[in-house]
Design a protein around this motif. Structure first.
Motif, PDB file in Angstrom:
ATOM      1  N   LYS A 163     -34.592 -32.921 -44.626  1.00  0.00           N
ATOM      2  CA  LYS A 163     -35.526 -32.961 -43.488  1.00  0.00           C
ATOM      3  C   LYS A 163     -35.786 -31.610 -42.849  1.00  0.00           C
ATOM      4  O   LYS A 163     -36.831 -31.392 -42.256  1.00  0.00           O
ATOM      5  CB  LYS A 163     -34.980 -33.905 -42.412  1.00  0.00           C
ATOM      6  CG  LYS A 163     -35.130 -35.368 -42.772  1.00  0.00           C
ATOM      7  CD  LYS A 163     -35.331 -36.230 -41.538  1.00  0.00           C
ATOM      8  CE  LYS A 163     -35.784 -37.627 -41.879  1.00  0.00           C
ATOM      9  NZ  LYS A 163     -34.715 -38.491 -42.371  1.00  0.00           N
TER      10      LYS A 163
ATOM     11  N   ARG B 265     -42.177 -48.757 -43.600  1.00  0.00           N
ATOM     12  CA  ARG B 265     -43.082 -48.301 -44.674  1.00  0.00           C
ATOM     13  C   ARG B 265     -42.275 -47.521 -45.693  1.00  0.00           C
ATOM     14  O   ARG B 265     -41.106 -47.223 -45.466  1.00  0.00           O
ATOM     15  CB  ARG B 265     -44.119 -47.383 -44.044  1.00  0.00           C
ATOM     16  CG  ARG B 265     -43.359 -46.381 -43.150  1.00  0.00           C
ATOM     17  CD  ARG B 265     -44.073 -45.182 -42.727  1.00  0.00           C
ATOM     18  NE  ARG B 265     -43.242 -44.381 -41.847  1.00  0.00           N
ATOM     19  CZ  ARG B 265     -42.367 -43.467 -42.225  1.00  0.00           C
ATOM     20  NH1 ARG B 265     -42.179 -43.224 -43.507  1.00  0.00           N
ATOM     21  NH2 ARG B 265     -41.653 -42.794 -41.348  1.00  0.00           N
TER      22      ARG B 265
ATOM     23  N   ASP C 153     -41.910 -40.742 -47.005  1.00  0.00           N
ATOM     24  CA  ASP C 153     -42.721 -39.666 -47.565  1.00  0.00           C
ATOM     25  C   ASP C 153     -41.894 -38.401 -47.384  1.00  0.00           C
ATOM     26  O   ASP C 153     -41.726 -37.968 -46.242  1.00  0.00           O
ATOM     27  CB  ASP C 153     -44.050 -39.592 -46.794  1.00  0.00           C
ATOM     28  CG  ASP C 153     -45.033 -38.627 -47.426  1.00  0.00           C
ATOM     29  OD1 ASP C 153     -44.599 -37.764 -48.211  1.00  0.00           O
ATOM     30  OD2 ASP C 153     -46.230 -38.729 -47.119  1.00  0.00           O
ATOM     31  N   PRO C 154     -41.277 -37.832 -48.406  1.00  0.00           N
ATOM     32  CA  PRO C 154     -41.525 -38.017 -49.846  1.00  0.00           C
ATOM     33  C   PRO C 154     -40.555 -38.930 -50.603  1.00  0.00           C
ATOM     34  O   PRO C 154     -40.436 -38.773 -51.819  1.00  0.00           O
ATOM     35  CB  PRO C 154     -41.421 -36.588 -50.364  1.00  0.00           C
ATOM     36  CG  PRO C 154     -40.443 -35.901 -49.469  1.00  0.00           C
ATOM     37  CD  PRO C 154     -40.440 -36.641 -48.167  1.00  0.00           C
TER      38      PRO C 154
HETATM   39  N1  GLY Z   1     -39.056 -38.730 -45.260  1.00  0.00           N
HETATM   40  C1  GLY Z   1     -38.783 -39.450 -44.081  1.00  0.00           C
HETATM   41  C2  GLY Z   1     -39.822 -40.386 -43.651  1.00  0.00           C
HETATM   42  O1  GLY Z   1     -40.716 -40.749 -44.377  1.00  0.00           O
HETATM   43  O2  GLY Z   1     -39.749 -40.835 -42.508  1.00  0.00           O
END
Ligand code: GLY
Ligand code: AMP
Length: 422
Positions: free
Chosen positions: A214, A287, A290-291
């Motif tokens: 992150k 959801r 990402d990624p």
């Molecule tokens: N990669 C962390 C998120 O999608 O929240």
């Protein structure tokens, strides 16, 4: 089946590529999509938050199945609106997306249903929060209650930093109304694991694990971002841990949401920390990550539309969810300066090599200008490679980053390094 995908990031590109592999798929549309998504879908320039335009478009194109990829439209009720208009739609309703939309809600849910998570307090008054912060042990974690693009979390080492944080979030309103309520949370340590789970309201089926990176800079330094790279699977997530999570986190979360009258359908993203005191939930998202999607979906063997339809129909227990016995690594190519200030509109050159042999170039922030691809966001691409193990996948992914060039290209050089070296 004609499919409409709502969103425009690397995650939606990964979903679109997987949907294109489905044996059930007809035509794919994406709104608004991006330059990469347009290779597999017809992109239409409708914002993800303009539900009435999206619904009109879906009617006009005889869309049979809608996938909402992004958090903002989910929390704002995109699924509810599509359902009302008679569409089959994959994703949680607003009442269930609240598990991501409000950290206070999700923390209170975990406390009520005894799901392991860090100790915390919730405040709606800055004065009360400041008083509390005089009494706590440092470091401490401050979280804006609402959606903040993954940037509403501050880790504060001292009382001074925490006071400053309260000012930023609650008084200067850096994250807008998302900061009207704040969660003050105990600081935890340990490897982080992301587990994305398909859910149909009753049944929950976890996908293979992933691990995000992150922070903006190598060595987990710098600011928190939406994610600078990802690996799958996480070597820290053992069979025993998975079994523990199934019984103590995943299934209890599903039944908790049902008991609260907010049955969860769609993808539940469980962010875990493997602390010295055991596994704890860091956060939920409503959801795909990402990624995370960019490393998990390339490894998925099952037909994604079959699984998603089963989620919508409430018969997820009937489908098999299979993943390859390999590994994947995604390195994000960002614009230098992300997540703060960065230039856009830089022309991109892409050499041959993607789209075969387990090499993927997912577009995150790109667009076409005069038929040329230019940068249009902080995170520009996700370069993903699969391999027989993490090391091979990592070597191949970093090699493939050389195929993409643009001015101010920036990436971390240590994605997966810690995990591979143990
Ligand atoms: N990669 C962390 C998120 O999608 O929240
Ligand atoms: P969240 O959006 O809640 O996942 O937080 C973003 C990131 O902040 C997490 O991925 C962690 O790296 C870090 N973080 C969040 N909560 C804590 C905590 N209680 N202790 C330590 N780090 C945390």
């Amino acid at each position: 089946m004609n499919v409409l995908i709502v969103g425009s990031g690397g995650r939606e590109h990964a979903i679109a590529v997987k949907v294109a592999e489905s044996k059930k798929v007809g035509k794919i549309y994406a709104a608004p999509g991006n330059a990469g998504i347009s290779e597999v879908a017809e992109c239409v320039n409708i914002p993800a938050m303009d539900f009435s335009m999206l619904i009109d478009f879906a009617k006009e194109k005889n869309v049979d199945f809608v996938i909402v990829g992004a958090d903002d439209p989910l929390v704002a009720g995109a699924v509810d609106e599509f359902e009302k208009a008679g569409f089959k739609v994959f994703g949680p309703r607003a009442e269930a997306a609240m598990i991501e939309g409000s950290k206070a809600f999700s923390k209170n849910l975990m406390k009520k249903y005894k799901i392991p998570t860090a100790d915390y307090e919730v405040f709606t008054s800055a004065d009360k929060a400041l008083e509390h912060l005089k009494k706590v042990k440092y470091p401490i974690v401050l979280k804006a209650d609402g959606l903040a693009l993954g940037k509403g979390v501050l880790i504060c080492d001292t009382e001074g930093e925490a006071f400053e944080g309260i000012r930023t979030i609650m008084q200067d309103k850096k994250f807008g109304n998302a900061g009207d309520t704040i969660v003050v949370e105990e600081f935890m340590t340990g490897p982080e694991v992301s587990v994305l789970c398909f859910c149909d309201g009753d049944t929950i089926k976890p996908m293979t694990s992933a691990m995000d990176h992150k922070r903006a800079k190598d060595g987990d330094k710098g600011l928190n971002t939406g994610g600078m790279g990802n690996i799958s699977p996480s070597p820290f997530y053992t069979k025993e841990i998975e079994e523990f999570c199934m019984e103590n986190i995943y299934k209890p979360t599903m039944s908790a949401m049902k008991s609260e009258g907010r049955p969860f359908k769609g993808v539940l993203f469980v962010g875990l920390m493997l602390t010295p005191d055991g596994v704890k939930v860091l956060e939920y998202n409503a959801r795909f990550g990402d990624p995370e999607a960019q490393v998990v979906l390339p490894r998925m063997k099952s037909d994604i539309l079959e699984v998603m339809e089963a989620c919508v129909d409430g018969r997820l227990d009937e489908v098999e969810l299979d993943f390859e016995d390999n590994a994947a690594v995604c390195v994000v190519l960002a614009s230098d300066g992300y997540p703060l200030f960065y230039d856009k509109g830089k022309e991109v050159t892409i050499k041959e090599g993607f789209g075969k042999d387990g090499l993927y170039l997912y577009h995150a922030g790109t667009k076409f200008v005069d038929r040329k691809i230019v940068t249009a966001g902080g995170r520009v691409f996700g370069v993903t490679a699969t391999g027989k193990d993490l090391k091979e996948a990592r070597d191949r992914a970093y090699k493939a980053t050389e195929l993409v060039e643009f001015e101010n290209k920036y990436m971390r050089t240590d994605i997966g390094k810690k995990a591979i070296e143990g």
